[in-house]
Design a protein around this motif. Structure first.
Motif, short mmCIF file in Angstrom:
data_model
loop_
_atom_site.label_atom_id
_atom_site.label_comp_id
_atom_site.label_asym_id
_atom_site.label_seq_id
_atom_site.Cartn_x
_atom_site.Cartn_y
_atom_site.Cartn_z
N PRO A 103 0.76 -1.33 -0.10
CA PRO A 103 -0.06 0.27 -0.11
C PRO A 103 0.90 1.30 -0.23
O PRO A 103 1.84 1.35 0.61
CB PRO A 103 -0.94 -0.06 1.26
CG PRO A 103 0.00 -1.05 2.01
CD PRO A 103 0.70 -1.92 1.32
N CYS A 104 0.36 2.31 -0.59
CA CYS A 104 1.10 3.52 -0.57
C CYS A 104 1.54 4.13 0.65
O CYS A 104 0.52 4.16 1.73
CB CYS A 104 0.40 4.62 -1.33
SG CYS A 104 0.68 6.37 -1.15
N PRO A 105 2.88 4.33 1.00
CA PRO A 105 3.07 4.75 2.45
C PRO A 105 2.43 5.85 2.95
O PRO A 105 2.56 6.40 4.11
CB PRO A 105 4.56 4.90 2.37
CG PRO A 105 4.92 4.92 1.05
CD PRO A 105 3.85 4.37 0.06
N ALA A 106 2.01 6.63 1.98
CA ALA A 106 1.34 8.15 2.29
C ALA A 106 -0.09 8.08 2.54
O ALA A 106 -0.44 8.46 3.67
CB ALA A 106 1.78 9.06 1.22
N CYS A 107 -0.99 7.69 1.73
CA CYS A 107 -2.40 7.52 1.87
C CYS A 107 -2.66 6.10 2.29
O CYS A 107 -3.79 6.00 2.74
CB CYS A 107 -3.03 8.02 0.44
SG CYS A 107 -2.91 6.86 -0.92
N GLY A 108 -1.99 4.97 1.75
CA GLY A 108 -2.35 3.88 2.07
C GLY A 108 -3.51 3.18 1.42
O GLY A 108 -4.10 2.33 2.01
N LYS A 144 5.18 6.38 -8.27
CA LYS A 144 4.21 7.47 -7.92
C LYS A 144 2.92 6.97 -7.65
O LYS A 144 2.36 5.95 -8.26
CB LYS A 144 4.14 8.53 -9.15
CG LYS A 144 3.40 9.78 -8.80
CD LYS A 144 3.77 10.61 -9.94
CE LYS A 144 3.16 12.22 -9.68
NZ LYS A 144 3.13 12.91 -10.91
N CYS A 145 2.43 7.44 -6.62
CA CYS A 145 0.87 7.12 -6.40
C CYS A 145 0.04 7.79 -7.06
O CYS A 145 0.06 8.78 -7.47
CB CYS A 145 0.59 7.16 -4.85
SG CYS A 145 -0.98 6.92 -4.33
N GLN A 146 -0.96 6.87 -7.62
CA GLN A 146 -1.82 7.47 -8.48
C GLN A 146 -3.11 8.61 -8.11
O GLN A 146 -3.65 9.16 -8.54
CB GLN A 146 -2.46 6.43 -9.55
CG GLN A 146 -1.61 5.59 -10.29
CD GLN A 146 -1.06 6.55 -11.52
OE1 GLN A 146 -1.66 7.20 -12.00
NE2 GLN A 146 0.53 6.39 -11.07
N LYS A 147 -3.12 8.09 -6.44
CA LYS A 147 -4.21 8.73 -5.71
C LYS A 147 -3.69 9.95 -5.33
O LYS A 147 -4.35 10.98 -5.44
CB LYS A 147 -4.54 7.77 -4.61
CG LYS A 147 -6.19 7.89 -4.22
CD LYS A 147 -6.63 6.74 -3.70
CE LYS A 147 -8.21 6.69 -3.78
NZ LYS A 147 -8.57 5.35 -3.44
N CYS A 148 -2.71 10.14 -4.32
CA CYS A 148 -2.20 11.14 -3.75
C CYS A 148 -0.90 11.91 -4.28
O CYS A 148 -0.58 12.72 -3.83
CB CYS A 148 -1.87 10.92 -2.10
SG CYS A 148 -0.52 9.51 -2.05
N LYS A 149 -0.27 11.19 -5.36
CA LYS A 149 0.74 11.70 -6.11
C LYS A 149 2.15 11.49 -5.47
O LYS A 149 2.99 12.35 -5.58
CB LYS A 149 0.65 13.43 -6.43
CG LYS A 149 -0.85 13.62 -7.23
CD LYS A 149 -0.81 12.82 -8.63
CE LYS A 149 -2.15 12.95 -9.26
NZ LYS A 149 -2.44 11.93 -10.40
ZN LIG Z 1 -1.24 7.32 -2.02
#
Ligand SMILES: [Zn+2]
Ligand SMILES: [Zn+2]
Length: 54
Positions: free
Chosen positions: A22-27, A45-50
């Motif tokens: 999972p993305c470490p920023a938004c999860g 790059k996370c597609q959700k939170c960039k």
């Molecule tokens: Zn993210």
């Protein structure tokens, strides 16, 4: 859904080794990386939170 490396867009299903986490920023977004990109520590790059991470 086709699982692709987020860095090089290669299909990972045919690879022996790849990682999904999972993305470490938004999860919320799943980050998929192939072995090559993991070894070379290519940016993803996370597609959700960039969020961009090594
Ligand atoms: Zn993210
Ligand atoms: Zn890759």
């Amino acid at each position: 859904m086709v699982m692709k490396c987020v860095s090089c867009k290669k299909k990972v299903e045919t690879e022996n080794y790849w990682v999904r986490f999972p993305c470490p920023a938004c999860g919320e977004e799943e980050i998929i990386r192939c072995e090559k990109c993991r070894k070379l520590t290519v940016k993803y790059k996370c597609q959700k939170c960039k969020f961009e991470g090594p």
